[in-house]
Write a protein that holds these residues in place. Structure first.
Motif, mmCIF file in Angstrom:
data_model
loop_
_atom_site.group_PDB
_atom_site.id
_atom_site.type_symbol
_atom_site.label_atom_id
_atom_site.label_comp_id
_atom_site.label_asym_id
_atom_site.label_seq_id
_atom_site.Cartn_x
_atom_site.Cartn_y
_atom_site.Cartn_z
ATOM 1 N N ASP A 23 0.837 -1.210 0.000
ATOM 2 C CA ASP A 23 0.000 0.000 0.000
ATOM 3 C C ASP A 23 0.867 1.254 0.000
ATOM 4 N N THR A 24 1.937 1.241 0.781
ATOM 5 C CA THR A 24 2.811 2.411 0.867
ATOM 6 C C THR A 24 3.540 2.637 -0.443
ATOM 7 N N MET A 25 4.054 1.576 -1.061
ATOM 8 C CA MET A 25 4.727 1.730 -2.350
ATOM 9 C C MET A 25 3.751 2.247 -3.412
ATOM 10 N N LEU A 100 7.896 11.758 17.759
ATOM 11 C CA LEU A 100 8.026 12.250 16.382
ATOM 12 C C LEU A 100 6.679 12.646 15.790
ATOM 13 N N LYS A 101 5.678 12.835 16.616
ATOM 14 C CA LYS A 101 4.325 13.088 16.110
ATOM 15 C C LYS A 101 4.276 14.298 15.168
ATOM 16 N N THR A 102 4.941 15.365 15.530
ATOM 17 C CA THR A 102 4.918 16.566 14.682
ATOM 18 C C THR A 102 5.629 16.322 13.367
ATOM 19 N N GLU A 103 6.830 15.731 13.427
ATOM 20 C CA GLU A 103 7.608 15.468 12.218
ATOM 21 C C GLU A 103 6.905 14.488 11.296
ATOM 22 N N LEU A 104 6.126 13.585 11.881
ATOM 23 C CA LEU A 104 5.407 12.592 11.080
ATOM 24 C C LEU A 104 3.982 13.039 10.757
ATOM 25 N N HIS A 105 3.677 14.300 10.994
ATOM 26 C CA HIS A 105 2.378 14.888 10.662
ATOM 27 C C HIS A 105 1.224 14.212 11.401
ATOM 28 N N HIS A 106 1.417 13.999 12.665
ATOM 29 C CA HIS A 106 0.383 13.532 13.602
ATOM 30 C C HIS A 106 -0.372 12.282 13.143
ATOM 31 N N PRO A 107 0.304 11.152 13.129
ATOM 32 C CA PRO A 107 -0.362 9.899 12.734
ATOM 33 C C PRO A 107 -1.515 9.531 13.661
ATOM 34 N N TYR A 116 -3.750 7.556 6.902
ATOM 35 C CA TYR A 116 -2.550 8.313 7.257
ATOM 36 C C TYR A 116 -1.637 8.515 6.046
ATOM 37 N N ILE A 117 -1.341 7.451 5.296
ATOM 38 C CA ILE A 117 -0.439 7.629 4.154
ATOM 39 C C ILE A 117 -1.098 8.454 3.048
ATOM 40 N N LYS A 118 -2.417 8.389 2.934
ATOM 41 C CA LYS A 118 -3.111 9.262 1.973
ATOM 42 C C LYS A 118 -2.932 10.717 2.372
ATOM 43 N N HIS A 119 -2.981 10.982 3.669
ATOM 44 C CA HIS A 119 -2.749 12.339 4.162
ATOM 45 C C HIS A 119 -1.341 12.818 3.788
ATOM 46 N N LEU A 120 -0.359 11.946 3.963
ATOM 47 C CA LEU A 120 1.011 12.317 3.608
ATOM 48 C C LEU A 120 1.158 12.560 2.114
ATOM 49 N N VAL A 121 0.436 11.811 1.301
ATOM 50 C CA VAL A 121 0.468 12.041 -0.149
ATOM 51 C C VAL A 121 -0.130 13.404 -0.473
ATOM 52 N N ARG A 122 -1.238 13.742 0.173
ATOM 53 C CA ARG A 122 -1.849 15.055 -0.067
ATOM 54 C C ARG A 122 -0.883 16.186 0.290
ATOM 55 N N LEU A 123 -0.025 15.954 1.273
ATOM 56 C CA LEU A 123 0.986 16.945 1.653
ATOM 57 C C LEU A 123 2.237 16.859 0.784
#
Length: 138
Positions: A23-25, A100-107, A116-123
């Protein structure tokens, strides 16, 4: 617990980890395709919804092909290590020793790993975070 139950649990855990990795890849490929599609612009011009879907699918197909053909073994290892760490951090997000919550964008704000990974993609941060984690050495 007998040996067979332990083996069954281990196989189930291995399959879950493999699914999270895949999923992550997939989301990294999507992130790359989106970045290339927008090419630094804030918007893209499309004629209609089917045209937009076709354009996105075309870029995604190119990105999948590009990743398969052109990724070096070193890059694959970095992504693999980074994804393993990201999954671990996701699964242990409530552990107070991991700060690391802030650095990892609050999982902790997301109900499951895929959200969560969709959120990181949007960012546009998923691949960057994975590579940082994968390159991190003790």
């Amino acid at each position: 617990m007998n040996k067979f139950d332990k083996v069954r649990l281990q196989k189930k855990s291995d399959k879950e980890q493999a699914d999270l990795f895949a999923d992550t890849m997939d989301m990294i490929a999507r992130e790359r395709a989106i970045l290339k599609l927008y090419n630094g612009n804030d918007t893209i011009q499309v004629h209609n919804l089917p045209h937009a879907v076709s354009l996105i699918n075309e870029h995604l197909d190119h990105e999948y092909d590009d990743m398969i053909k052109n990724m070096t073994s070193e890059e694959i290892h970095v992504l693999h290590d980074g994804i393993k760490i990201l999954i671990y951090l996701w699964q242990h997000q409530n552990d107070n020793s991991i700060d690391l919550k802030t650095e990892l964008h609050h999982p902790e704000n997301y109900s499951d790993y895929q959200d969560y990974i969709k959120h990181l993609v949007r960012l546009s941060r998923l691949e960057t975070i994975v590579k940082i984690l994968g390159n991190f050495k003790d």
